[in-house]
Scaffold this motif. Sequence first.
Motif, mmCIF file in Angstrom:
data_model
loop_
_atom_site.group_PDB
_atom_site.id
_atom_site.type_symbol
_atom_site.label_atom_id
_atom_site.label_comp_id
_atom_site.label_asym_id
_atom_site.label_seq_id
_atom_site.Cartn_x
_atom_site.Cartn_y
_atom_site.Cartn_z
ATOM 1 N N GLU A 1 0.844 -1.201 0.000
ATOM 2 C CA GLU A 1 0.000 0.000 0.000
ATOM 3 C C GLU A 1 0.875 1.245 0.000
ATOM 4 O O GLU A 1 1.781 1.370 0.808
ATOM 5 C CB GLU A 1 -0.929 -0.008 1.217
ATOM 6 N N ARG A 2 0.590 2.178 -0.919
ATOM 7 C CA ARG A 2 1.430 3.367 -1.054
ATOM 8 C C ARG A 2 1.252 4.352 0.094
ATOM 9 O O ARG A 2 2.155 5.152 0.366
ATOM 10 C CB ARG A 2 1.150 4.059 -2.382
ATOM 11 N N GLU A 3 0.095 4.315 0.763
ATOM 12 C CA GLU A 3 -0.134 5.210 1.898
ATOM 13 C C GLU A 3 0.277 4.524 3.199
ATOM 14 O O GLU A 3 0.709 3.372 3.207
ATOM 15 C CB GLU A 3 -1.611 5.614 1.961
ATOM 16 N N SER A 4 0.103 5.232 4.308
ATOM 17 C CA SER A 4 0.401 4.679 5.625
ATOM 18 C C SER A 4 -0.781 3.865 6.140
ATOM 19 O O SER A 4 -1.810 3.742 5.467
ATOM 20 C CB SER A 4 0.731 5.808 6.598
ATOM 21 N N HIS A 5 -0.644 3.322 7.320
ATOM 22 C CA HIS A 5 -1.708 2.554 7.960
ATOM 23 C C HIS A 5 -2.988 3.394 7.989
ATOM 24 O O HIS A 5 -2.941 4.600 8.273
ATOM 25 C CB HIS A 5 -1.270 2.193 9.378
ATOM 26 N N PHE B 1 3.400 -0.942 4.105
ATOM 27 C CA PHE B 1 2.865 0.398 3.900
ATOM 28 C C PHE B 1 3.938 1.320 3.323
ATOM 29 O O PHE B 1 5.123 1.000 3.313
ATOM 30 C CB PHE B 1 2.333 0.958 5.223
ATOM 31 N N ASP B 2 3.493 2.477 2.845
ATOM 32 C CA ASP B 2 4.389 3.474 2.245
ATOM 33 C C ASP B 2 5.224 2.847 1.124
ATOM 34 O O ASP B 2 6.410 3.139 0.969
ATOM 35 C CB ASP B 2 5.303 4.083 3.309
ATOM 36 N N SER B 3 4.584 1.993 0.338
ATOM 37 C CA SER B 3 5.259 1.270 -0.745
ATOM 38 C C SER B 3 4.517 1.539 -2.051
ATOM 39 O O SER B 3 3.479 0.926 -2.318
ATOM 40 C CB SER B 3 5.287 -0.225 -0.434
#
Length: 388
Positions: free
Chosen positions: A31-35, A121-123
Amino acid sequence: MADIAIIGGGPGGLTAAIALARRGVRTTVFERESHPERMPRFNLDRSYPIDLTGHGLRAVRHIDAVAHFDAHLVPFRGIRTRRRVFDRWSEPGWIGSRGDITRALMSLAEERHAELIDFVFDSDVRTLDVHAGEVAGRRFDLVVGADGAGSAVRTAMREQVEGFTVTTASVPNHGLLLELDQVGDKLDKHYLNGLAFTPLVIAAVVLDESKPDGVRWLCVIGVNKPLSFDSPEQATAWLRRHCPRVLDLTGERAIADFSRRACVDLGQRLTCSHLHGGRAVLLGDAAAAFPPVGQGGNAALESAIVLAEALASGPLDTAGARYEAAWKPEADAISWIGGQIRYQDRRMLVRGIIAAACGVNITSQTKSSTRSYADVRRAAGRLGPLWA
């Protein structure tokens, strides 16, 4: 055991991960965003309330998530105008933002399936090999594209899979968001509240812990061309002319913000020739993006459980074909239905009234928990030139 990558941790991707975990299948969600708990619940420039009903309810029941949705969203009871409820919903259903939905699903994933779902996350995955199933230097047996309308998985399939094509189209639908900060008890938070029909003006809630009653009222104004204002006074004059009831529900500051907000193009459609290729499959908006008709979130959740069922019903190397056979007719049907809804089109209103008199209400019947999108489209098609 299959090793599956899911690109996108939105409603569709999380539902797919949970549905597969219930069958004992491990997944890695990129997921490109955070939790979700660290992300805003909504974006006032683009967010709008989502109602989860029939098709979404089917998916929520499938993954045993009703209690989590009850805890994270507002119960939905139907659509109403000032005078009456004209589309009552008697089954479980919910209203909320995309952020509300992802929080509900994440709470379920962490509570029951933490051992089978790995989150990265952050990916922001931008490149992958769909034939090798390679993502971020790792190889997977299957890559699930749940990364929305701008899908990197779909882009890779278009570049790497022979015969895979993407067709785009549009209808002249645009939306502008207005916060209603003076609602009080004038509207019922359990309904989508219709305030006007030409332009289309719908008010509903999303959760907001900073508000005394725990909800924030948002109003989506649908028009047939981009709308902009030079000043709050000009915006107020436009509202007074086209939907005066809104002025009783909002204040000067909210109108000033509204006058500066950019109008969003809501009319884009996207159709894929296939939903699988190599070791990749597409679901949700990555597979079929369509103009909002109250079914984007519902269709994303349902496509995820259709994929899980396809994976469970036979060998992995033919799962993509089984999924496509089951879901592409549905994706094509809801895309067609979305293309029939055109804001500020009086011909569409007349056509809708005639079709409803003949027993076909595409906006209402798409909410059914037992009727497929394809069946609704076939029923509309039987009316012949009315939908030409």
